[in-house]
Design an enzyme around this catalytic site. Sequence first.
Site, PDB file in Angstrom:
ATOM      1  N   TYR A   1       6.643  28.989  -8.490  1.00 52.41           N
ATOM      2  CA  TYR A   1       6.341  30.142  -9.357  1.00 52.41           C
ATOM      3  C   TYR A   1       7.546  31.087  -9.399  1.00 52.41           C
ATOM      4  CZ  TYR A   1       3.857  34.233 -11.188  1.00 52.41           C
ATOM      5  OH  TYR A   1       3.467  35.320 -11.945  1.00 52.41           O
TER       6      TYR A   1
ATOM      7  N   SER B   1       7.985  38.461 -13.311  1.00 49.99           N
ATOM      8  CA  SER B   1       7.286  38.904 -12.097  1.00 49.99           C
ATOM      9  C   SER B   1       8.308  39.304 -11.049  1.00 49.99           C
ATOM     10  CB  SER B   1       6.433  37.759 -11.539  1.00 49.99           C
ATOM     11  OG  SER B   1       5.935  38.098 -10.259  1.00 49.99           O
TER      12      SER B   1
HETATM   13  N1  LIG Z   1      -1.724  38.660 -11.549  1.00 46.55           N
HETATM   14  C1  LIG Z   1      -0.566  39.042 -11.031  1.00 46.55           C
HETATM   15  O1  LIG Z   1      -0.500  39.568  -9.892  1.00 46.55           O
HETATM   16  C2  LIG Z   1       0.728  38.873 -11.805  1.00 46.55           C
HETATM   17  C3  LIG Z   1       1.883  39.463 -11.273  1.00 46.55           C
HETATM   18  C4  LIG Z   1       3.079  39.321 -11.953  1.00 46.55           C
HETATM   19  C5  LIG Z   1       3.125  38.628 -13.145  1.00 46.55           C
HETATM   20  N2  LIG Z   1       1.971  38.053 -13.647  1.00 46.55           N
HETATM   21  C6  LIG Z   1       2.073  37.333 -14.909  1.00 46.55           C
HETATM   22  O2  LIG Z   1       1.233  37.953 -15.852  1.00 46.55           O
HETATM   23  C7  LIG Z   1       0.780  36.975 -16.796  1.00 46.55           C
HETATM   24  C8  LIG Z   1      -0.743  37.019 -16.880  1.00 46.55           C
HETATM   25  O3  LIG Z   1      -1.247  36.700 -15.588  1.00 46.55           O
HETATM   26  P1  LIG Z   1      -2.772  36.939 -15.160  1.00 46.55           P
HETATM   27  O4  LIG Z   1      -2.743  37.338 -13.744  1.00 46.55           O
HETATM   28  O5  LIG Z   1      -3.455  37.768 -16.161  1.00 46.55           O
HETATM   29  O6  LIG Z   1      -3.289  35.419 -15.215  1.00 46.55           O
HETATM   30  P2  LIG Z   1      -4.717  34.829 -15.662  1.00 46.55           P
HETATM   31  O7  LIG Z   1      -5.811  35.764 -15.329  1.00 46.55           O
HETATM   32  O8  LIG Z   1      -4.736  33.443 -15.080  1.00 46.55           O
HETATM   33  O9  LIG Z   1      -4.578  34.764 -17.256  1.00 46.55           O
HETATM   34  C9  LIG Z   1      -3.597  33.952 -17.850  1.00 46.55           C
HETATM   35  C10 LIG Z   1      -4.092  33.553 -19.232  1.00 46.55           C
HETATM   36  O10 LIG Z   1      -3.063  32.734 -19.840  1.00 46.55           O
HETATM   37  C11 LIG Z   1      -3.671  31.539 -20.311  1.00 46.55           C
HETATM   38  N3  LIG Z   1      -2.764  30.417 -20.311  1.00 46.55           N
HETATM   39  C12 LIG Z   1      -2.259  29.767 -19.236  1.00 46.55           C
HETATM   40  N4  LIG Z   1      -1.510  28.739 -19.629  1.00 46.55           N
HETATM   41  C13 LIG Z   1      -1.538  28.735 -20.988  1.00 46.55           C
HETATM   42  C14 LIG Z   1      -0.969  27.894 -21.962  1.00 46.55           C
HETATM   43  N5  LIG Z   1      -0.248  26.824 -21.651  1.00 46.55           N
HETATM   44  N6  LIG Z   1      -1.194  28.184 -23.277  1.00 46.55           N
HETATM   45  C15 LIG Z   1      -1.952  29.247 -23.627  1.00 46.55           C
HETATM   46  N7  LIG Z   1      -2.543  30.061 -22.741  1.00 46.55           N
HETATM   47  C16 LIG Z   1      -2.338  29.807 -21.422  1.00 46.55           C
HETATM   48  C17 LIG Z   1      -4.792  31.284 -19.317  1.00 46.55           C
HETATM   49  O11 LIG Z   1      -5.706  30.337 -19.820  1.00 46.55           O
HETATM   50  P3  LIG Z   1      -6.575  29.454 -18.750  1.00 46.55           P
HETATM   51  O12 LIG Z   1      -7.694  30.363 -18.343  1.00 46.55           O
HETATM   52  O13 LIG Z   1      -6.987  28.266 -19.536  1.00 46.55           O
HETATM   53  O14 LIG Z   1      -5.635  29.117 -17.623  1.00 46.55           O
HETATM   54  C18 LIG Z   1      -5.362  32.693 -19.156  1.00 46.55           C
HETATM   55  O15 LIG Z   1      -6.249  33.014 -20.180  1.00 46.55           O
HETATM   56  C19 LIG Z   1       1.325  35.634 -16.319  1.00 46.55           C
HETATM   57  O16 LIG Z   1       2.509  35.336 -17.015  1.00 46.55           O
HETATM   58  C20 LIG Z   1       1.625  35.895 -14.852  1.00 46.55           C
HETATM   59  O17 LIG Z   1       2.606  35.024 -14.358  1.00 46.55           O
HETATM   60  C21 LIG Z   1       0.775  38.164 -12.999  1.00 46.55           C
END
Ligand SMILES: NC(=O)c1ccc[n+]([C@@H]2O[C@H](COP(=O)([O-])OP(=O)(O)OC[C@H]3O[C@@H](n4cnc5c(N)ncnc54)[C@H](OP(=O)(O)O)[C@@H]3O)[C@@H](O)[C@H]2O)c1
Length: 262
Positions: free
Chosen positions: A155, A142
């Site tokens: 984070y 990120s």
């Molecule tokens: N959204 C943003 O603005 C953003 C920006 C930069 C980077 N990112 C990165 O992009 C990635 C996806 O983020 P997102 O925004 O799509 O988040 P999200 O909507 O919260 O989705 C994350 C998914 O990963 C699953 N997960 C979390 N912990 C896990 C574990 N220990 N084992 C297996 N699955 C797990 C979650 O399951 P649960 O539903 O059970 O938690 C959820 O299904 C992450 O690495 C995040 O840090 C996001």
Amino acid sequence: MTQPSVSTLFLTGAGRGIGRATALELAVRGYRLGLMDRDAGGLRELSEQLRALGAIHAISTVDVSDLNRIKSSAAELEDRVGPPDVLVACAGVGGLTLLPDLQPYALRSMLEINVVGVANAIDAVLPGMIARKSGHLVGISSVAGYRGMPWMAAYSASKAALTTYLEGLRPALKRRGVTITTVYPGFVRTAMTAETPFRRPIRMMEPEQAASYLVRAIERRPRDFVFPLGTAVGMGFLRRMPGRVYDWMMDRAGPEALTVDF
Ligand SMILES: NC(=O)c1ccc[n+]([C@@H]2O[C@H](COP(=O)([O-])OP(=O)(O)OC[C@H]3O[C@@H](n4cnc5c(N)ncnc54)[C@H](OP(=O)(O)O)[C@@H]3O)[C@@H](O)[C@H]2O)c1
């Protein structure tokens, strides 16, 4: 349907958000998918959507912080969709770091999932990739890991650690035919960002937009991939800013950012 340059791709964090949108986009492009998440319900919903698209896929409920489980999960998926050409390690958790209660256990959990969880997923597929002398590992870091962000110190630290970890692995893997891409998304409208009480509306991409960028990173295999362009430019500037100037800016901009104190 565009013919993908690779056939089989494993993806963690497929249950919702960026991971789910990416799985759907990849399915349309003809990839065979091995999908993992700890949320069985989210995976089942995705599987129904993929079945409607006629996509070849398999799902496995697993917590990426459990190395033994993710190894057996990867082996099961491999039996069903074939050995992975690509791993996209997308599973991650976020959270605020607010004073005075630092909640060090939240930092531990972010490190366990965002850093060790990615290492576990890589470890599960790497022996096969090395044996085949080919593979592509995509880690979702990120731009928040560029600097210590005032309200997300934990984070930021976890994503900075992931970036450095992947960079350190790169040369040894390259010699064995395995490429690493580190991806740095800007803000995406998902459950993760919905938790942040921003004072003003923040411009965010939809998960589908993030997915189409991510697919570009998967197919082009760059070393680093930052998106969107505005974030790449703005955060690139912030990254190179001298420490004292950064602190001065954050002293002013930070407290304005959220509706809660930090
Ligand atoms: N959204 C943003 O603005 C953003 C920006 C930069 C980077 N990112 C990165 O992009 C990635 C996806 O983020 P997102 O925004 O799509 O988040 P999200 O909507 O919260 O989705 C994350 C998914 O990963 C699953 N997960 C979390 N912990 C896990 C574990 N220990 N084992 C297996 N699955 C797990 C979650 O399951 P649960 O539903 O059970 O938690 C959820 O299904 C992450 O690495 C995040 O840090 C996001």
